[in-house]
Design a protein around this motif. Structure first.
Motif, PDB file in Angstrom:
ATOM      1  N   ALA A 248      58.651  24.239  34.231  1.00 29.45           N
ATOM      2  CA  ALA A 248      59.442  25.241  33.506  1.00 29.45           C
ATOM      3  C   ALA A 248      58.584  25.950  32.468  1.00 29.45           C
ATOM      4  CB  ALA A 248      60.655  24.578  32.840  1.00 29.45           C
ATOM      5  N   ALA A 249      57.747  25.190  31.756  1.00 26.87           N
ATOM      6  CA  ALA A 249      56.864  25.789  30.751  1.00 26.87           C
ATOM      7  C   ALA A 249      55.833  26.699  31.425  1.00 26.87           C
ATOM      8  CB  ALA A 249      56.163  24.697  29.957  1.00 26.87           C
ATOM      9  N   MET A 250      55.326  26.284  32.606  1.00 28.13           N
ATOM     10  CA  MET A 250      54.375  27.114  33.341  1.00 28.13           C
ATOM     11  C   MET A 250      55.029  28.427  33.773  1.00 28.13           C
ATOM     12  SD  MET A 250      52.309  26.228  36.866  1.00 28.13           S
ATOM     13  CE  MET A 250      53.831  25.860  37.735  1.00 28.13           C
ATOM     14  N   LEU A 251      56.264  28.374  34.244  1.00 28.44           N
ATOM     15  CA  LEU A 251      56.984  29.584  34.621  1.00 28.44           C
ATOM     16  C   LEU A 251      57.158  30.504  33.416  1.00 28.44           C
ATOM     17  CD1 LEU A 251      59.715  28.099  36.992  1.00 28.44           C
ATOM     18  CD2 LEU A 251      58.084  29.889  37.614  1.00 28.44           C
ATOM     19  N   SER A 252      57.449  29.910  32.273  1.00 25.08           N
ATOM     20  CA  SER A 252      57.620  30.703  31.059  1.00 25.08           C
ATOM     21  C   SER A 252      56.328  31.436  30.696  1.00 25.08           C
ATOM     22  CB  SER A 252      58.068  29.806  29.906  1.00 25.08           C
ATOM     23  OG  SER A 252      58.220  30.548  28.721  1.00 25.08           O
ATOM     24  N   THR A 253      55.205  30.760  30.879  1.00 27.68           N
ATOM     25  CA  THR A 253      53.910  31.394  30.605  1.00 27.68           C
ATOM     26  C   THR A 253      53.667  32.564  31.546  1.00 27.68           C
ATOM     27  OG1 THR A 253      52.986  29.298  29.821  1.00 27.68           O
ATOM     28  CG2 THR A 253      51.424  31.002  30.521  1.00 27.68           C
ATOM     29  N   ILE A 254      53.992  32.373  32.826  1.00 24.03           N
ATOM     30  CA  ILE A 254      53.856  33.465  33.794  1.00 24.03           C
ATOM     31  C   ILE A 254      54.796  34.604  33.422  1.00 24.03           C
ATOM     32  CG2 ILE A 254      54.240  34.113  36.208  1.00 24.03           C
ATOM     33  CD1 ILE A 254      53.310  31.285  36.976  1.00 24.03           C
ATOM     34  N   GLY A 255      55.996  34.253  32.964  1.00 25.90           N
ATOM     35  CA  GLY A 255      56.945  35.274  32.526  1.00 25.90           C
ATOM     36  C   GLY A 255      56.394  36.117  31.396  1.00 25.90           C
ATOM     37  N   ALA A 256      55.715  35.473  30.456  1.00 26.76           N
ATOM     38  CA  ALA A 256      55.098  36.219  29.350  1.00 26.76           C
ATOM     39  C   ALA A 256      54.026  37.166  29.870  1.00 26.76           C
ATOM     40  CB  ALA A 256      54.510  35.241  28.332  1.00 26.76           C
ATOM     41  N   ASP A 257      53.267  36.703  30.896  1.00 27.64           N
ATOM     42  CA  ASP A 257      52.259  37.579  31.513  1.00 27.64           C
ATOM     43  C   ASP A 257      52.921  38.804  32.151  1.00 27.64           C
ATOM     44  OD1 ASP A 257      50.267  35.825  30.790  1.00 27.64           O
ATOM     45  OD2 ASP A 257      50.234  34.796  32.737  1.00 27.64           O
ATOM     46  N   LEU A 258      54.071  38.582  32.802  1.00 28.01           N
ATOM     47  CA  LEU A 258      54.785  39.689  33.434  1.00 28.01           C
ATOM     48  C   LEU A 258      55.304  40.677  32.397  1.00 28.01           C
ATOM     49  CD1 LEU A 258      56.750  37.708  36.169  1.00 28.01           C
ATOM     50  CD2 LEU A 258      55.092  39.534  36.587  1.00 28.01           C
ATOM     51  N   GLU A 259      55.802  40.165  31.283  1.00 28.52           N
ATOM     52  CA  GLU A 259      56.262  41.051  30.200  1.00 28.52           C
ATOM     53  C   GLU A 259      55.132  41.948  29.717  1.00 28.52           C
ATOM     54  OE1 GLU A 259      58.091  39.402  26.788  1.00 28.52           O
ATOM     55  OE2 GLU A 259      60.077  39.346  27.697  1.00 28.52           O
ATOM     56  N   ARG A 260      53.954  41.349  29.526  1.00 24.09           N
ATOM     57  CA  ARG A 260      52.809  42.143  29.070  1.00 24.09           C
ATOM     58  C   ARG A 260      52.397  43.160  30.129  1.00 24.09           C
ATOM     59  NH1 ARG A 260      51.435  37.149  26.638  1.00 24.09           N
ATOM     60  NH2 ARG A 260      50.350  36.435  28.525  1.00 24.09           N
ATOM     61  N   LEU A 261      52.465  42.752  31.395  1.00 22.79           N
ATOM     62  CA  LEU A 261      52.053  43.636  32.475  1.00 22.79           C
ATOM     63  C   LEU A 261      52.965  44.861  32.577  1.00 22.79           C
ATOM     64  CD1 LEU A 261      50.129  44.011  34.933  1.00 22.79           C
ATOM     65  CD2 LEU A 261      51.834  42.775  36.303  1.00 22.79           C
ATOM     66  N   PHE A 262      54.287  44.632  32.461  1.00 21.72           N
ATOM     67  CA  PHE A 262      55.250  45.721  32.653  1.00 21.72           C
ATOM     68  C   PHE A 262      55.746  46.331  31.343  1.00 21.72           C
ATOM     69  CE2 PHE A 262      55.760  43.401  36.731  1.00 21.72           C
ATOM     70  CZ  PHE A 262      55.491  44.459  37.595  1.00 21.72           C
ATOM     71  N   GLY A 263      55.468  45.661  30.236  1.00 19.77           N
ATOM     72  CA  GLY A 263      55.837  46.219  28.943  1.00 19.77           C
ATOM     73  C   GLY A 263      57.298  46.109  28.582  1.00 19.77           C
ATOM     74  N   SER A 264      58.037  45.203  29.251  1.00 21.93           N
ATOM     75  CA  SER A 264      59.461  45.016  28.941  1.00 21.93           C
ATOM     76  C   SER A 264      59.922  43.659  29.469  1.00 21.93           C
ATOM     77  CB  SER A 264      60.299  46.133  29.574  1.00 21.93           C
ATOM     78  OG  SER A 264      60.277  46.031  30.985  1.00 21.93           O
ATOM     79  N   PRO A 265      61.047  43.130  28.974  1.00 25.32           N
ATOM     80  CA  PRO A 265      61.592  41.870  29.499  1.00 25.32           C
ATOM     81  C   PRO A 265      61.855  41.970  31.000  1.00 25.32           C
ATOM     82  CG  PRO A 265      62.690  42.470  27.455  1.00 25.32           C
ATOM     83  CD  PRO A 265      61.847  43.644  27.844  1.00 25.32           C
ATOM     84  N   GLN A 266      61.606  40.863  31.710  1.00 28.95           N
ATOM     85  CA  GLN A 266      61.680  40.874  33.170  1.00 28.95           C
ATOM     86  C   GLN A 266      62.691  39.858  33.710  1.00 28.95           C
ATOM     87  OE1 GLN A 266      59.572  43.024  35.390  1.00 28.95           O
ATOM     88  NE2 GLN A 266      59.800  43.992  33.367  1.00 28.95           N
ATOM     89  N   ASP A 267      63.279  40.239  34.824  1.00 25.06           N
ATOM     90  CA  ASP A 267      64.165  39.378  35.627  1.00 25.06           C
ATOM     91  C   ASP A 267      63.357  39.043  36.883  1.00 25.06           C
ATOM     92  OD1 ASP A 267      65.990  38.387  37.449  1.00 25.06           O
ATOM     93  OD2 ASP A 267      67.412  40.026  37.257  1.00 25.06           O
TER      94      ASP A 267
END
Length: 845
Positions: A248-267
C-alpha cells in the motif's frame, strides 16, 4: 494514415487520435512507470469504419432528431445504434492490422474503450463505455466493435448531450493491453475523493479488478498519509488483507509520482502480479468538487426542501424544478440570463440552490420587497449590494406581458384558480391510479404508469413557478415591508394576524382532522386505554380483532383515506401515513394528553384576522393619501393571503404526486429484490431514476452501498449554509456579544419562556409536553398537529414562509428559525426564552 499504433509510438499530440486513457498510459510509459505492453486502434479507424459502412450519416440523422427529454426515445435510439455497429463486418484491411498487432502481443488481452472526451478534467466519461477482459487475439477485432458500440449507450449519449459534447466529433479509440495475471488489483486516489484531504486512498481486491467495479467483492480499504504511513487498513471480508501495508505504501509512492507527472490528483487503476505493480490507467480525480465559480445556498432550500435527500428523490424532483420551474419559466418570461443555468446541487445529501439564479430572479422585485427574510438566502457580505441593486421594473412589466401571451395561467389573477383546476383533474387521475394492481405489472408497465404520473405532475411545477417563486414571496414581502414602514410593525405582529385564520389551509385541515380523532379517542375509555397501553403493532392488530374498537377503526380509515398520502417529510424513502399508520397513532397519543378541537382555535384566529384587518384599514385611511393606500394595500393583501394558502396547499398535492411515485418505485424495488438484482427493496432509493429504469442490468450493489452510507452519514447533520467549490462556510451569528443570547430569524412574534424539548425525528413527538419549546432541525406539515400544545418553536432551518413559521403564527406561538446548531447547542430540559419579535434565543441560568 496509420489506424493501429503501438503505445510506445504515441506522441504528446496524440490525444485526439487515441483518447485520454491511451494517451495517459503512453505518457506514463515514457516516464518510466510500469505499464503493460499495448497498442491502440485510433479514432481514425472508428471514423473510417462509420464511413465505409455508411453508418455515419444514419447515426447522425438519428441523433439530430432525438428528443433527449424523452428517456424512452433515447434508450430506443441507443439500442438501435449499438445493434447497427455490432452487426457490421469489420473492413478487411482494418481487421488485418488489428490481428497482426494482437498476435504480436500474444496471450490473453484486455480490450478497453478510450473515448476522446474520456478522462479529461472537465468532462469525465469514465466507466460509460465497455471493456472486455481475457480476449483471445483472434477475437480482438470483434470486441473493438463492441467498444465502438458502447460509445452509443444511453448513459453516454445523455452525458454527452448534457455536457454539450458533439456526438459525431471525437469518437472512440480502443486500447488493447496484455492481460495482467494479477493476484490483487484495485483503484487508488492520490487525494481523498470525499473530503479532499491530502492523503492516498486505496481500494483493493484479490484477483481481477472487475470484481471491484461490478460489486462482486467488497474491497479492502487503505488510507496512506503523505509520509507513507498506513493510517487505515480495513479488511473487508475478514479473510486477511489483499495487499500488505508495504505494498500500500509503495502504491502511494507511485501515486505521488503520477501526481507530479500529470500535475493534478489522480484516479488510478492498478494490478499486482508476480513482477510487481502494473498501472492500467490514470485520470484526473473528478469526484473532488472543483470551484465552478458558483456560490450555492442551502437557505432557499430550507424553505422548500430541507430534509436530507436520497439520490432517487433528487433525480425525481430536481429535474422538474430545473426544467420547468427554472428553465422553461425563464424562457417564457424572457429571463435569458438564467434560462440555461444550473439551479440545484446535492451536497452531503442536502439541496443547495444557485445564488446567482436567485439573485437574477429577485432583481425583478421592487427594492422594498427585498426584505431581510429574502436577503437571508445570501451571505451577509452580499446582502447590502443585493438590497440596493437597481430594480428591473421595465423588464418585470415586460415579463408579465410575455406571461399573459405565452402562459396566461401564470398571471397573478389566474395562477391560484388554474392550480385548483389542475389539482381537481389530478385527483381524478389518482382515483384511477389507486385502482391499479401494481404487483401484477411487469417492468415496462410500471415504467409506463410512472411516466403518466410524471407527465401529469408537470402541471404542478408549471404553476408553482409563479405561485411560489414569484406571487407568494413578492406579495408577502411587500405587505410585510409596508406594515413596517407605514404602521411600524417591527415585531411582525400585525403581519402575523393578517395572514392567519385563513380558511382552506390543507395543513390546518389535516391538524383539525387529527384533533377530532384524538377527541374521539379521549372520550372512549377503551380506545384511550388501548392507545396508552399498547405499542403501534399491538394496537393495529387489536383494531382488527376487538369489536369495541370498530368505531375508532372506521374513523381512522376515513382519516387515512383523506390524508394517508402525507408523512413527516417529503423525502420518498420514508413511508407515508397509509403505509405506516403508527405515525398517526403517535401524534394522537400526544394529543390525548390535552384533547382540543382545533376547529375552534381556527374560528378564533379568523376573528382575530378580521379585527386586525379592520384596524389596519382604518389606520391606513387616516394617513396621507389614505384611501388610495388602503385600496392598494387590500389588493396586495388579498394576493398575499391567497398565495400563502397556495404555498401551503401545493405541498398537499405534491404529497399526492410523490406518494404515487413512491408506490411505483417501491414496487420496482420489490421486483428487483425478487429477481436478485438488489438485496433490499429500499435499495432502489439509492439509485437515480434513470438507473432504476435501466435495471435489471449491471450489478448496482456497490454503488447502492456507497450512496446509502453517504446518505446515512449526512442524514442528521446540517451542512454549512453556503458552498463554493470544496469550500463550505457559514455566516450565521450563533452568539451575540452576550454569550447567553443566540441569534436566529424572527418567524412568528411574541415571547415565551419555557423548557426545551429537542426532537430529532417525528417518532420523538410523543415526548413533547404542554408548554415545551420544540427544538428541531426542521419541521414538516406532518409535525404540526402538536403545535397548539407548544410554548415556542426553534428550528435550524427555514424562514418566514416555512411551514413551521406559518403554523406557529396560526397557533400564536413564538418561533425563531435559522438557528445554526440549535439541536446541539440547546439541551432537553434547559430553560430558554424564545423571542419571536427579535429573532433571538436567551439562555436562562
Amino acid at each position: 494514415m496509420k489506424h493501429v499504433i503501438g503505445l510506445a509510438d504515441l506522441g504528446a499530440d496524440s490525444l485526439e487520435k487515441v483518447g485520454g486513457k491511451a494517451c495517459n498510459l503512453a505518457i506514463m510509459a515514457r516516464g518510466g512507470l510500469p505499464v503493460p505492453e499495448a497498442f491502440v486502434i485510433c479514432t481514425s479507424a472508428y471514423h473510417r469504419f462509420l464511413e465505409e459502412t455508411g453508418l455515419g450519416s444514419k447515426i447522425s440523422f438519428l441523433v439530430e432528431k432525438l428528443d433527449f427529454t424523452d428517456r424512452e426515445e433515447v434508450a430506443a435510439a441507443a439500442e438501435r445504434i449499438q445493434t447497427m455497429i455490432s452487426s457490421q463486418v469489420t473492413p478487411v484491411a482494418l481487421k488485418e492490422d488489428i490481428d497482426e498487432r494482437a498476435f504480436m502481443l500474444g496471450g490473453l488481452l484486455a480490450v478497453r474503450s478510450s473515448a476522446v472526451a474520456e478522462d479529461m478534467p472537465d468532462a469525465s466519461f469514465a466507466g460509460q463505455q465497455d471493456s472486455f477482459l481475457n480476449v483471445a487475439a483472434a477475437d480482438v477485432h470483434m470486441n473493438v466493435q463492441r467498444c465502438w458500440a458502447s460509445y452509443w449507450n444511453e448513459r453516454a449519449m445523455t452525458y454527452r448531450h448534457d455536457a454539450r459534447v458533439p456526438h459525431m466529433e471525437g469518437g472512440m479509440a480502443v486500447l488493447v493491453q496484455r492481460m495482467v495475471d494479477s493476484r490483487a488489483s484495485g483503484i487508488m486516489f492520490t487525494v481523498d475523493p470525499v473530503t479532499g484531504e491530502d492523503r492516498t486512498v486505496i481500494e483493493s481486491v484479490r484477483g481481477l479488478g472487475d470484481r471491484l467495479a461490478s460489486g462482486e467483492a467488497a474491497p479492502d480499504r487503505f488510507v496512506v498519509s503523505r509520509d507513507g504511513t498506513v493510517v487505515v487498513a480495513d479488511d473487508a471480508d475478514g479473510l486477511g488483507l489483499s495487499i500488505s501495508d508495504g505494498e500500500a505504501a509503495m502504491l502511494s509512492t507511485i501515486g505521488a509520482d503520477l501526481e507530479r507527472l500529470f500535475g493534478s490528483p489522480q484516479d488510478v487503476e492498478w494490478a499486482l502480479d508476480a513482477e510487481g505493480v502494473k498501472l492500467l490507467q490514470s485520470r484526473p480525480v473528478t469526484t473532488v468538487a472543483e470551484d465552478d465559480g458558483i456560490l450555492w445556498t442551502r437557505a432557499y432550500g430550507d424553505e422548500y426542501w430541507a430534509d436530507a435527500t436520497t439520490p432517487l428523490f433528487f433525480s425525481v424532483m430536481g429535474p422538474m424544478l430545473t426544467d420547468y420551474v427554472n428553465h422553461e419559466g425563464a424562457r417564457i418570461m424572457g429571463y435569458k440570463a438564467i434560462q440555461d443555468s444550473p439551479l440545484l446541487r446535492l451536497h452531503k445529501s442536502h439541496i443547495y440552490f444557485n445564488t446567482w439564479v436567485l439573485e437574477q430572479a429577485f432583481s425583478y422585485y421592487p427594492r422594498y420587497a427585498r426584505s431581510k427574510e429574502l436577503l437571508n438566502y445570501y451571505p451577509a457580505s452580499e446582502r447590502e449590494r443585493i438590497a440596493g441593486s437597481p430594480s428591473r421594473t421595465g423588464m418585470a412589466l415586460m415579463s408579465q406581458l410575455r406571461v399573459a401571451v405565452r402562459d396566461p395561467d401564470g398571471m397573478l389573477n389566474r395562477t391560484d384558480k388554474a392550480y385548483k383546476e389542475w389539482a381537481s383533474r389530478f385527483m381524478k387521475q389518482c382515483l384511477r391510479f389507486d385502482r391499479l394492481d401494481l404487483s401484477a405489472m411487469d417492468y415496462g408497465q410500471l415504467k409506463r404508469v410512472y411516466g403518466e404520473i410524471e407527465e401529469a405532475a408537470i402541471g404542478h411545477y408549471r404553476l408553482i413557478r409563479y405561485g411560489m417563486v414569484s406571487h407568494s414571496i413578492a406579495s408577502n414581502m411587500i405587505i410585510k415591508q409596508w406594515l413596517r414602514s407605514w404602521l411600524n410593525d417591527e415585531s411582525g405582529e400585525l403581519y402575523s394576524k393578517l395572514i392567519s385564520g385563513l380558511r382552506g389551509n390543507k395543513t390546518l385541515e389535516t391538524n383539525v382532522a387529527l384533533s377530532k380523532l384524538a377527541l374521539r379517542a379521549s372520550k372512549d375509555r377503551h380506545v384511550a386505554a388501548a392507545l396508552r397501553s399498547m405499542d403501534n403493532g399491538e394496537f393495529m392488530k387489536a383494531l382488527k380483532d376487538d369489536p369495541m374498537l370498530d368505531n375508532f377503526h372506521e374513523r381512522l380509515d376515513e382519516f387515512l383515506y383523506e390524508y394517508g398520502h402525507r408523512s413527516h417529510t417529503r423525502e420518498i424513502v420514508y413511508p407515508r401515513w397509509s403505509e405506516d399508520p403508527g405515525m398517526v397513532l403517535d401524534v394522537i397519543r400526544v394529543l390525548l394528553e390535552s384533547p382540543t378541537d382545533l376547529s375552534k382555535v381556527e374560528d378564533a384566529r379568523e376573528k382575530e384576522r378580521l379585527e386586525a384587518e379592520r384596524r389596519v384599514f382604518a389606520a391606513l385611511r387616516g394617513m396621507k393619501a389614505g384611501r388610495v393606500r388602503a385600496v392598494i394595500f387590500e389588493k396586495v393583501l388579498r394576493l398575499a393571503q391567497t398565495y400563502l394558502l397556495f404555498r401551503e396547499n401545493q405541498r398537499f398535492f405534491l404529497d399526492h404526486i410523490l406518494f404515487r411515485q413512491r408506490l411505483i418505485l417501491r414496487e420496482y424495488g420489490e421486483r428487483l429484490q425478487s429477481d436478485g438484482v438488489i438485496d433490499d427493496r429500499d435499495d432502489v432509493f439509492f439509485l437515480e431514476l434513470g438507473e432504476v429504469f435501466a435495471l435489471p442490468g449491471e450489478d448496482p450493489r456497490r454503488l447502492i452501498a456507497q450512496r446509502r452510507r453517504d446518505f446515512m452519514r449526512h442524514r442528521d447533520i446540517l451542512p454549512p449554509k453556503f458552498l463554493r467549490g470544496r469550500m463550505e462556510f457559514d455566516d450565521t451569528v450563533t452568539r451575540l456579544d452576550d454569550s447567553t443570547v443566540i441569534q436566529g430569524s424572527a418567524a412568528s412574534p411574541s415571547v415565551f419562556r419555557g423548557r426545551v424539548r429537542v426532537v430529532s425525528s417525528v417518532h420523538e413527538l410523543s415526548q413533547v409536553e404542554n408548554g415545551d419549546v420544540l427544538v428541531a432541525s426542521n419541521t414538516d406539515p406532518g409535525w404540526t398537529a402538536v403545535f397548539h400544545r407548544l410554548g415556542g418553536l426553534v428550528t435550524e432551518t427555514g424562514g418566514i414562509l416555512s411551514h413551521g413559521a406559518v403554523v406557529s403564527r396560526e397557533y400564536g406561538i413564538p418561533a425563531v428559525t435559522a438557528v445554526k446548531g440549535a439541536t446541539t447547542v440547546l439541551k432537553t430540559g434547559q430553560t430558554i426564552t424564545v423571542d419571536g419579535n427579535e429573532g433571538v434565543i436567551r439562555l436562562e441560568e
